[in-house]
Design a protein around this motif. Structure first.
Motif, PDB file in Angstrom:
ATOM      1  N   SER A  40       0.863  -1.174   0.000  1.00 13.63           N
ATOM      2  CA  SER A  40       0.000   0.000   0.000  1.00 13.63           C
ATOM      3  C   SER A  40       0.903   1.228   0.000  1.00 13.63           C
ATOM      4  CB  SER A  40      -0.899  -0.008   1.234  1.00 13.63           C
ATOM      5  OG  SER A  40      -1.670   1.167   1.307  1.00 13.63           O
ATOM      6  N   VAL A  41       0.590   2.199  -0.835  1.00 12.04           N
ATOM      7  CA  VAL A  41       1.397   3.424  -0.914  1.00 12.04           C
ATOM      8  C   VAL A  41       0.490   4.618  -0.638  1.00 12.04           C
ATOM      9  CG1 VAL A  41       2.860   4.870  -2.383  1.00 12.04           C
ATOM     10  CG2 VAL A  41       2.965   2.380  -2.578  1.00 12.04           C
ATOM     11  N   SER A  42       0.960   5.507   0.233  1.00  7.67           N
ATOM     12  CA  SER A  42       0.227   6.718   0.585  1.00  7.67           C
ATOM     13  C   SER A  42       1.090   7.934   0.317  1.00  7.67           C
ATOM     14  CB  SER A  42      -0.144   6.718   2.068  1.00  7.67           C
ATOM     15  OG  SER A  42      -0.939   5.624   2.401  1.00  7.67           O
ATOM     16  N   ARG A  43       0.452   9.020  -0.043  1.00 11.01           N
ATOM     17  CA  ARG A  43       1.143  10.298  -0.166  1.00 11.01           C
ATOM     18  C   ARG A  43       1.137  10.948   1.211  1.00 11.01           C
ATOM     19  NH1 ARG A  43      -0.709  15.593  -3.609  1.00 11.01           N
ATOM     20  NH2 ARG A  43       1.283  16.667  -3.460  1.00 11.01           N
ATOM     21  N   ILE A  44       2.312  11.339   1.677  1.00  5.74           N
ATOM     22  CA  ILE A  44       2.417  11.971   2.992  1.00  5.74           C
ATOM     23  C   ILE A  44       3.128  13.315   2.867  1.00  5.74           C
ATOM     24  CG2 ILE A  44       2.422   9.786   4.266  1.00  5.74           C
ATOM     25  CD1 ILE A  44       5.516  10.205   4.574  1.00  5.74           C
ATOM     26  N   ALA A  45       2.846  14.194   3.800  1.00  4.99           N
ATOM     27  CA  ALA A  45       3.565  15.468   3.890  1.00  4.99           C
ATOM     28  C   ALA A  45       4.832  15.231   4.700  1.00  4.99           C
ATOM     29  CB  ALA A  45       2.695  16.507   4.581  1.00  4.99           C
ATOM     30  N   PHE A  46       5.913  15.912   4.308  1.00  8.48           N
ATOM     31  CA  PHE A  46       7.143  15.787   5.089  1.00  8.48           C
ATOM     32  C   PHE A  46       7.943  17.068   5.010  1.00  8.48           C
ATOM     33  CE2 PHE A  46      10.874  15.441   2.321  1.00  8.48           C
ATOM     34  CZ  PHE A  46      10.290  15.291   1.089  1.00  8.48           C
ATOM     35  N   LEU A  47       8.918  17.159   5.893  1.00 14.47           N
ATOM     36  CA  LEU A  47       9.793  18.323   5.978  1.00 14.47           C
ATOM     37  C   LEU A  47      11.224  17.849   6.113  1.00 14.47           C
ATOM     38  CD1 LEU A  47      10.397  21.376   6.638  1.00 14.47           C
ATOM     39  CD2 LEU A  47      10.009  20.751   9.028  1.00 14.47           C
ATOM     40  N   TRP A  48      12.114  18.403   5.313  1.00 10.96           N
ATOM     41  CA  TRP A  48      13.550  18.159   5.496  1.00 10.96           C
ATOM     42  C   TRP A  48      14.062  19.179   6.488  1.00 10.96           C
ATOM     43  CZ3 TRP A  48      15.906  13.964   4.154  1.00 10.96           C
ATOM     44  CH2 TRP A  48      15.507  13.269   3.023  1.00 10.96           C
ATOM     45  N   LEU A  49      14.740  18.708   7.548  1.00 16.78           N
ATOM     46  CA  LEU A  49      15.283  19.613   8.554  1.00 16.78           C
ATOM     47  C   LEU A  49      16.576  19.023   9.095  1.00 16.78           C
ATOM     48  CD1 LEU A  49      14.854  22.176  10.282  1.00 16.78           C
ATOM     49  CD2 LEU A  49      13.626  20.737  11.902  1.00 16.78           C
ATOM     50  N   ASP A  50      17.649  19.745   8.950  1.00 20.10           N
ATOM     51  CA  ASP A  50      18.964  19.309   9.451  1.00 20.10           C
ATOM     52  C   ASP A  50      19.350  17.931   8.931  1.00 20.10           C
ATOM     53  OD1 ASP A  50      19.266  21.681  10.877  1.00 20.10           O
ATOM     54  OD2 ASP A  50      18.298  20.852  12.662  1.00 20.10           O
ATOM     55  N   GLY A  51      19.053  17.662   7.656  1.00 25.74           N
ATOM     56  CA  GLY A  51      19.455  16.414   7.024  1.00 25.74           C
ATOM     57  C   GLY A  51      18.572  15.220   7.320  1.00 25.74           C
ATOM     58  N   GLN A  65      -1.011   2.381  11.174  1.00 29.88           N
ATOM     59  CA  GLN A  65      -1.318   1.085  11.763  1.00 29.88           C
ATOM     60  C   GLN A  65      -0.445  -0.005  11.155  1.00 29.88           C
ATOM     61  OE1 GLN A  65      -5.586   0.503  11.706  1.00 29.88           O
ATOM     62  NE2 GLN A  65      -5.915   2.579  12.439  1.00 29.88           N
ATOM     63  N   ALA A  66      -0.205   0.075   9.840  1.00 29.43           N
ATOM     64  CA  ALA A  66       0.662  -0.914   9.180  1.00 29.43           C
ATOM     65  C   ALA A  66       2.102  -0.786   9.672  1.00 29.43           C
ATOM     66  CB  ALA A  66       0.592  -0.735   7.657  1.00 29.43           C
ATOM     67  N   LEU A  67       2.580   0.440   9.872  1.00 34.52           N
ATOM     68  CA  LEU A  67       3.950   0.648  10.378  1.00 34.52           C
ATOM     69  C   LEU A  67       4.092   0.120  11.804  1.00 34.52           C
ATOM     70  CD1 LEU A  67       4.795   4.209   9.063  1.00 34.52           C
ATOM     71  CD2 LEU A  67       5.946   2.078   8.458  1.00 34.52           C
ATOM     72  N   GLU A  68       3.072   0.312  12.615  1.00 32.31           N
ATOM     73  CA  GLU A  68       3.131  -0.200  13.981  1.00 32.31           C
ATOM     74  C   GLU A  68       3.149  -1.742  13.988  1.00 32.31           C
ATOM     75  OE1 GLU A  68      -0.215   1.749  15.817  1.00 32.31           O
ATOM     76  OE2 GLU A  68       1.017   3.444  16.420  1.00 32.31           O
ATOM     77  N   ALA A  69       2.404  -2.363  13.055  1.00 39.17           N
ATOM     78  CA  ALA A  69       2.348  -3.818  12.986  1.00 39.17           C
ATOM     79  C   ALA A  69       3.627  -4.411  12.418  1.00 39.17           C
ATOM     80  CB  ALA A  69       1.145  -4.254  12.145  1.00 39.17           C
TER      81      ALA A  69
END
Length: 72
Positions: A40-51, A65-69
């Motif tokens: 399963s692929v989701s679009r997520i927001a992210f921020l690059w900060l200090d590498g 939930q999938a990441l926790e499992a």
């Protein structure tokens, strides 16, 4: 004697354009395996900060939930 060499390299036109493109990106794709083992692929927001990349995701979302499992 003082070293007058700057502690950084000056950006050329190409490096500056690449940097501006990278800093403008605010979304990424997060791939996980769901509870059946299907990808399963989701679009997520992210921020690059200090590498490092940071993202705020809801605990209600399927990908959280999938990441926790399966945190691989």
């Amino acid at each position: 004697m003082v070293n007058e060499t700057p502690p950084f390299l000056l950006l050329d036109k190409d490096a500056r354009a690449t940097l501006q493109t990278m800093l403008a990106e605010t979304h990424a794709a997060l791939g996980v395996l769901d509870d059946t083992g299907a990808p399963s692929v989701s679009r997520i927001a992210f921020l690059w900060l200090d590498g490092a990349a940071y993202s705020l995701i809801s605990t209600l979302s399927d990908h959280t939930q999938a990441l926790e499992a399966d945190p691989r």
